[in-house]
Write a protein that holds these residues in place. Structure first.
Motif, PDB file in Angstrom:
ATOM      1  N   THR A  84      61.807  44.097  43.068  1.00 40.19           N
ATOM      2  CA  THR A  84      60.549  43.624  42.514  1.00 40.19           C
ATOM      3  C   THR A  84      60.282  42.274  43.152  1.00 40.19           C
ATOM      4  N   TRP A  85      59.280  42.226  44.027  1.00 37.49           N
ATOM      5  CA  TRP A  85      59.046  41.070  44.886  1.00 37.49           C
ATOM      6  C   TRP A  85      57.938  40.233  44.276  1.00 37.49           C
ATOM      7  N   MET A  86      58.307  39.111  43.665  1.00 35.95           N
ATOM      8  CA  MET A  86      57.414  38.342  42.811  1.00 35.95           C
ATOM      9  C   MET A  86      56.850  37.131  43.543  1.00 35.95           C
ATOM     10  N   ALA A  87      55.529  37.138  43.719  1.00 32.74           N
ATOM     11  CA  ALA A  87      54.837  36.072  44.455  1.00 32.74           C
ATOM     12  C   ALA A  87      54.492  34.907  43.529  1.00 32.74           C
ATOM     13  N   ASN A  88      55.506  34.410  42.820  1.00 29.98           N
ATOM     14  CA  ASN A  88      55.274  33.291  41.899  1.00 29.98           C
ATOM     15  C   ASN A  88      54.732  32.085  42.663  1.00 29.98           C
ATOM     16  N   PRO A 122      55.847  44.749  45.548  1.00 32.88           N
ATOM     17  CA  PRO A 122      55.198  43.449  45.390  1.00 32.88           C
ATOM     18  C   PRO A 122      54.038  43.523  44.412  1.00 32.88           C
ATOM     19  N   LEU A 123      53.684  42.378  43.832  1.00 27.40           N
ATOM     20  CA  LEU A 123      52.478  42.237  43.005  1.00 27.40           C
ATOM     21  C   LEU A 123      52.452  43.243  41.858  1.00 27.40           C
ATOM     22  N   HIS A 124      53.617  43.445  41.232  1.00 28.23           N
ATOM     23  CA  HIS A 124      53.685  44.429  40.145  1.00 28.23           C
ATOM     24  C   HIS A 124      52.950  43.904  38.910  1.00 28.23           C
ATOM     25  N   GLU A 125      52.521  44.839  38.088  1.00 29.60           N
ATOM     26  CA  GLU A 125      51.855  44.542  36.814  1.00 29.60           C
ATOM     27  C   GLU A 125      50.648  43.616  37.012  1.00 29.60           C
ATOM     28  N   ALA A 126      49.884  43.861  38.075  1.00 32.98           N
ATOM     29  CA  ALA A 126      48.725  43.012  38.366  1.00 32.98           C
ATOM     30  C   ALA A 126      47.583  43.236  37.381  1.00 32.98           C
ATOM     31  N   ASN A 127      47.694  44.253  36.534  1.00 39.53           N
ATOM     32  CA  ASN A 127      46.674  44.467  35.508  1.00 39.53           C
ATOM     33  C   ASN A 127      46.986  43.692  34.223  1.00 39.53           C
ATOM     34  N   GLY A 128      47.829  42.687  34.335  1.00 37.42           N
ATOM     35  CA  GLY A 128      48.164  41.837  33.194  1.00 37.42           C
ATOM     36  C   GLY A 128      47.662  40.418  33.385  1.00 37.42           C
ATOM     37  N   ASP A 129      47.995  39.556  32.423  1.00 35.98           N
ATOM     38  CA  ASP A 129      47.548  38.162  32.473  1.00 35.98           C
ATOM     39  C   ASP A 129      48.708  37.178  32.542  1.00 35.98           C
ATOM     40  N   TRP A 130      49.905  37.657  32.887  1.00 34.64           N
ATOM     41  CA  TRP A 130      51.097  36.802  32.808  1.00 34.64           C
ATOM     42  C   TRP A 130      51.628  36.370  34.165  1.00 34.64           C
ATOM     43  N   TYR A 131      51.180  36.957  35.263  1.00 34.46           N
ATOM     44  CA  TYR A 131      51.657  36.557  36.584  1.00 34.46           C
ATOM     45  C   TYR A 131      50.543  35.863  37.368  1.00 34.46           C
ATOM     46  N   ASP A 132      50.933  35.056  38.354  1.00 36.96           N
ATOM     47  CA  ASP A 132      49.963  34.294  39.134  1.00 36.96           C
ATOM     48  C   ASP A 132      48.990  35.190  39.890  1.00 36.96           C
ATOM     49  N   TRP A 133      49.386  36.425  40.185  1.00 36.16           N
ATOM     50  CA  TRP A 133      48.533  37.374  40.898  1.00 36.16           C
ATOM     51  C   TRP A 133      47.810  38.330  39.938  1.00 36.16           C
ATOM     52  N   ASN A 142      41.783  36.002  40.540  1.00 34.71           N
ATOM     53  CA  ASN A 142      42.261  37.296  41.012  1.00 34.71           C
ATOM     54  C   ASN A 142      41.305  38.406  40.586  1.00 34.71           C
ATOM     55  N   THR A 143      41.067  39.344  41.475  1.00 32.74           N
ATOM     56  CA  THR A 143      40.248  40.512  41.192  1.00 32.74           C
ATOM     57  C   THR A 143      40.993  41.750  41.670  1.00 32.74           C
ATOM     58  N   ASP A 144      40.543  42.900  41.203  1.00 35.27           N
ATOM     59  CA  ASP A 144      41.142  44.132  41.724  1.00 35.27           C
ATOM     60  C   ASP A 144      41.066  44.159  43.247  1.00 35.27           C
ATOM     61  N   ALA A 145      39.939  43.710  43.787  1.00 34.22           N
ATOM     62  CA  ALA A 145      39.728  43.782  45.236  1.00 34.22           C
ATOM     63  C   ALA A 145      40.689  42.884  46.005  1.00 34.22           C
ATOM     64  N   ASN A 146      40.852  41.626  45.575  1.00 38.50           N
ATOM     65  CA  ASN A 146      41.723  40.767  46.396  1.00 38.50           C
ATOM     66  C   ASN A 146      43.210  41.000  46.123  1.00 38.50           C
ATOM     67  N   VAL A 147      43.548  41.541  44.952  1.00 37.09           N
ATOM     68  CA  VAL A 147      44.943  41.946  44.726  1.00 37.09           C
ATOM     69  C   VAL A 147      45.298  43.117  45.645  1.00 37.09           C
ATOM     70  N   ALA A 148      44.404  44.112  45.722  1.00 37.16           N
ATOM     71  CA  ALA A 148      44.644  45.249  46.615  1.00 37.16           C
ATOM     72  C   ALA A 148      44.743  44.778  48.065  1.00 37.16           C
ATOM     73  N   GLU A 149      43.884  43.840  48.456  1.00 35.98           N
ATOM     74  CA  GLU A 149      43.921  43.326  49.823  1.00 35.98           C
ATOM     75  C   GLU A 149      45.203  42.530  50.075  1.00 35.98           C
ATOM     76  N   ALA A 150      45.687  41.813  49.068  1.00 36.08           N
ATOM     77  CA  ALA A 150      46.939  41.071  49.210  1.00 36.08           C
ATOM     78  C   ALA A 150      48.108  42.026  49.432  1.00 36.08           C
ATOM     79  N   PHE A 151      48.124  43.122  48.714  1.00 34.49           N
ATOM     80  CA  PHE A 151      49.172  44.133  48.904  1.00 34.49           C
ATOM     81  C   PHE A 151      49.112  44.669  50.331  1.00 34.49           C
ATOM     82  N   ARG A 152      47.918  45.017  50.782  1.00 29.18           N
ATOM     83  CA  ARG A 152      47.763  45.536  52.145  1.00 29.18           C
ATOM     84  C   ARG A 152      48.191  44.496  53.182  1.00 29.18           C
ATOM     85  N   HIS A 153      47.879  43.247  52.910  1.00 29.78           N
ATOM     86  CA  HIS A 153      48.243  42.161  53.836  1.00 29.78           C
ATOM     87  C   HIS A 153      49.760  42.079  54.004  1.00 29.78           C
TER      88      HIS A 153
END
Length: 385
Positions: A84-88, A122-133, A142-153
């Motif tokens: 679980t790769w956490m981008a804190n 990476p970027l797990h549980e991005a549909n929550g409010d507890w992580y920086d992403w 953070n938006t669905d769009a830029n989280v998805a783009e961050a994963f792709r990046h």
């Protein structure tokens, strides 16, 4: 895989696939790690081998050199390390803008040189409010769009470095938290994902805001939301409190669902670490009854695959009365009723290796011209209307 076949697999009650067991193994101290000692202690507790071992790595803190110690533990144990790769410290746009590229690229080079298969989520549980992403984190941008783009990046950097020994895992939390969060909106696309997973917990009454929830109440909404994503699915984090209900019965019920209406799940990873009073009693061994239920559930899932994944097992429902066997390098199917179906071959992680054309089978034994399996395989019937 075409959609018709995928839906048939999900709704037709056919043979269960070989099942994998994993865990965050916990251990003594405030910051336990999956050391060889901790892994062995958990295996002794559950009485069987761990297929998957969980590890949490923090951006900029845990480089590949720090991770490799635990990758070696998994390797020597005959297990796969799931990181679980956490981008804190990074929001999604920070990642898109390249602010963590040096760290990501160095990590990629380390993984490549290591050579063994690693699962990265990476970027797990991005549909929550507890992580920086997290999309739901107020003011983070953070938006669905830029989280998805961050994963792709992140994936693109690994591809630039020609890393071929990674399986990419995208994870949604079992429920949304925070404004704008959705169960699947930040999915980066099939081209960037190998496996999908869900994290979910039954908090019971361990919090002032929580109440006891059944396994279905925790997971069904997310499971249904992922139905249209054609990727193998597993549960990457799961646990239940002892407070407010019967944890052992909750675990037993969980395995019942894996065998029935949650049959897409090919692996489950228990989060076995009880935390401070402000979180939960997540460890598996909070009671002997819970441990016994876990062991019984594993035994039940493995009993459903008595040949260790080398041959098919007896299907149920519309495919009842049908079975597969491998003999002298040939695949044989026996059925006691007429069926319109195709035969599908999977590896033990749920990936399709081969599928036959749709054909009409009359009652009796049929020799199937299937390719020779170079890996453990499961065969299923995909019943057609």
């Amino acid at each position: 895989m075409n959609k018709k076949l995928f839906l048939s697999m999900c709704v037709a009650p056919v043979a269960a696939m070989a099942f994998q067991v994993g865990a965050w193994v916990g251990g003594p101290g405030q910051y336990p790690q999956p050391t060889q000692q901790n892994v062995q202690a958990f295996q002794d507790l559950q009485g069987t081998h761990l297929d998957l071992i969980s590890y949490f790595a923090l951006f900029d803190i845990n480089d590949w050199n720090a991770t490799e110690e635990y990758a070696n533990v998994a390797k020597e144990n005959g297990s796969t390390l799931v990181i679980t790769w956490m981008a804190n410290g990074y929001g999604a746009q920070d990642l898109v803008d390249g602010r963590a590229d040096e760290y990501i690229r160095d990590y990629a080079k380390g993984v490549k040189n290591y050579g063994e298969e690693i699962w990265l989520r990476p970027l797990h549980e991005a549909n929550g409010d507890w992580y920086d992403w997290g999309v739901g984190k107020e003011g983070a941008g953070n938006t669905d769009a830029n989280v998805a783009e961050a994963f792709r990046h992140i994936v693109k950097i690994f591809r630039e470095e020609k890393v071929e020994n990674v399986k990419w895992v995208w994870t949604t939390n079992a429920s949304n938290a925070g404004k704008g969060s959705t169960l699947t909106g930040n999915y980066p696309g099939d081209e960037y994902v190998d496996y999908i997973s869900i994290d979910g917990y039954n908090w019971g009454k361990c919090q002032s805001w929580s109440s006891w929830q059944t396994f279905t109440q925790v997971f069904k909404k997310a499971y249904n939301a992922l139905a249209n994503i054609d990727k193998p699915l597993f549960i990457a984090e799961i646990s239940s409190s002892e407070l407010g209900g019967n944890k052992a019965e909750w675990i037993t019920d969980m395995f019942e669902h894996f065998a029935t209406d949650f049959s897409r799940v090919f692996a489950v990873m228990w989060f076995s670490q009880s935390k401070e009073a402000n979180e939960g009693d997540w460890a598996l061994n909070t009671s002997q009854a819970a441990v016994d239920a876990w062991k019984a559930g594993i035994a039940k899932m493995k009993a459903a695959d008595p040949d260790g994944g080398n041959t098919g097992i007896k299907p149920t429902g519309r495919a009842a009365g049908s079975s597969f066997r491998l003999q002298d390098g040939k695949l044989y199917m026996q059925t006691d009723k007429a069926l319109k179906a195709s035969v599908v071959q999977f590896d033990y992680q749920g990936r399709i290796l081969w599928q036959s054309a749709v054909q009409h089978f009359t009652p009796g034994v049929h020799a199937i011209d299937a390719p020779e399996a170079n890996t453990r395989s499961i065969y299923k019937l995909s019943i057609k209307q």
